[in-house]
Design an enzyme around this catalytic site. Structure first.
Site, PDB file in Angstrom:
ATOM      1  N   PRO A   1       0.821  -1.224   0.000  1.00 19.86           N
ATOM      2  CA  PRO A   1       0.000   0.000   0.000  1.00 19.86           C
ATOM      3  C   PRO A   1       0.849   1.265   0.000  1.00 19.86           C
ATOM      4  CG  PRO A   1      -0.103  -1.114   2.133  1.00 19.86           C
ATOM      5  CD  PRO A   1       0.662  -2.003   1.220  1.00 19.86           C
ATOM      6  N   GLU A   2       0.443   2.227  -0.796  1.00 18.23           N
ATOM      7  CA  GLU A   2       1.091   3.542  -0.783  1.00 18.23           C
ATOM      8  C   GLU A   2       0.095   4.569  -0.252  1.00 18.23           C
ATOM      9  OE1 GLU A   2       3.415   4.748  -4.124  1.00 18.23           O
ATOM     10  OE2 GLU A   2       4.036   2.719  -4.620  1.00 18.23           O
TER      11      GLU A   2
END
Ligand code: ZN
Length: 287
Positions: free
Chosen positions: A2-3
């Site tokens: 996840p960013e």
């Protein structure tokens, strides 16, 4: 992994069932994830009302009425799921997203209002910790972070000033969390593509126009991804389900060997390794 946009999507998904509500019961089912849980973790959370849910870079910040902040990081594989009371067969009978197993449910919050929030993390690179709210600069994860991509102080002149004289490639410069907070490999590739700048270009060579173009590209790419995440939230209907992982359409990331999508370009997307990580870009139109 996840960013920032995925973490923001998680925050927006959790907000309606957590903000302004009391944690009736908190439970950590093991003593550590990537790091040990702080002492008396569950006791410090149980009975606390969550005043607000914030995000800084890739960290979720749950502001508690107790004066503490719960910081959570999703690591590589961490995910929050929301289970609403009326939809479960019986308490504790939780549905699971494909590929996740109940044995990786490491933290459970029973919320006032009936929602159960579960943190599941098979690889355990995620972590949670508690700190005194207002003491951000003493928290190693938060100290020294650069501005958020959508902050007013992240702009062309700032960017240019920060990279002045730097002989590192643009790709590496943008991954440096002191320059801008929360960017990872995927969105750095996408932003450089949108700015038509080569990931190999030395950061110090940015003039005022290119710096402005790059700052705007970063903001646009992040804003569009957050928007896409918002659409995925609306698809949940009952706000129940797995948060933060949604279908993206990337322009260059993961498209090695495919045609460049720029209308005025006949180039092909290439993959190179920079600091051991894949960079995707179009060598024809990114200079
Ligand atoms: Zn191209």
């Amino acid at each position: 992994m996840p960013e920032l946009p995925e973490v923001e999507t998680v925050r927006r998904g959790l907000e309606p069932v957590m903000a302004g509500r009391t944690i009736l019961k908190a439970e950590n089912r093991r003593s550590d994830l990537r790091f040990p849980f702080p002492d008396h973790f569950a006791e410090r959370l149980t009975g606390a009302r969550i005043e607000r849910l914030d995000r800084r870079a890739k960290y979720l910040l749950f502001r508690l009425c107790s004066g503490e902040t719960l910081l959570a990081h999703l690591g590589m594989s961490g995910r929050f799921t929301i289970h609403l009371d009326q939809n479960t067969e019986k308490p504790g009978d939780f549905a699971h997203a494909p590929g996740t197993s109940e044995k990786h449910d490491h933290v459970v919050f029973e919320m006032e209002g009936g929602a159960h929030i579960i943190f599941n993390d098979p690889r355990r690179f995620g972590f949670m910790t508690l700190f005194q709210t207002g003491n951000e600069e003493a928290v190693p994860f938060l100290a020294g972070l650069g501005p958020e991509p959508n902050a007013n102080d992240f702009n062309g002149p700032f960017l240019r000033d920060q990279v002045k004289g730097k002989k590192t490639p643009l790709k590496a410069a943008l991954l440096d969390q002191r320059l801008v907070a929360g960017l990872g490999n995927i969105y750095v590739c996408e932003a450089l593509y949108h700015a038509r700048l080569s990931p190999r270009r030395l950061a110090g060579t940015l003039g005022p126009q290119r710096a402005e173009r790059l700052a705007q590209a970063v903001r646009q790419v992040i804003a569009a991804a957050i928007e896409a995440g918002g659409s995925s939230l609306r698809d949940f209907a009952s706000a129940e389900g797995e948060l933060g992982y949604f279908q993206h359409s990337f322009q260059v990331y993961g498209r090695e060997g495919e045609p460049c999508l720029a209308p005025d370009c006949t180039g092909t997307v290439q993959r190179i390794l920079q600091s051991g990580r894949s960079t995707f870009f179009c060598p024809t139109c990114q200079r």
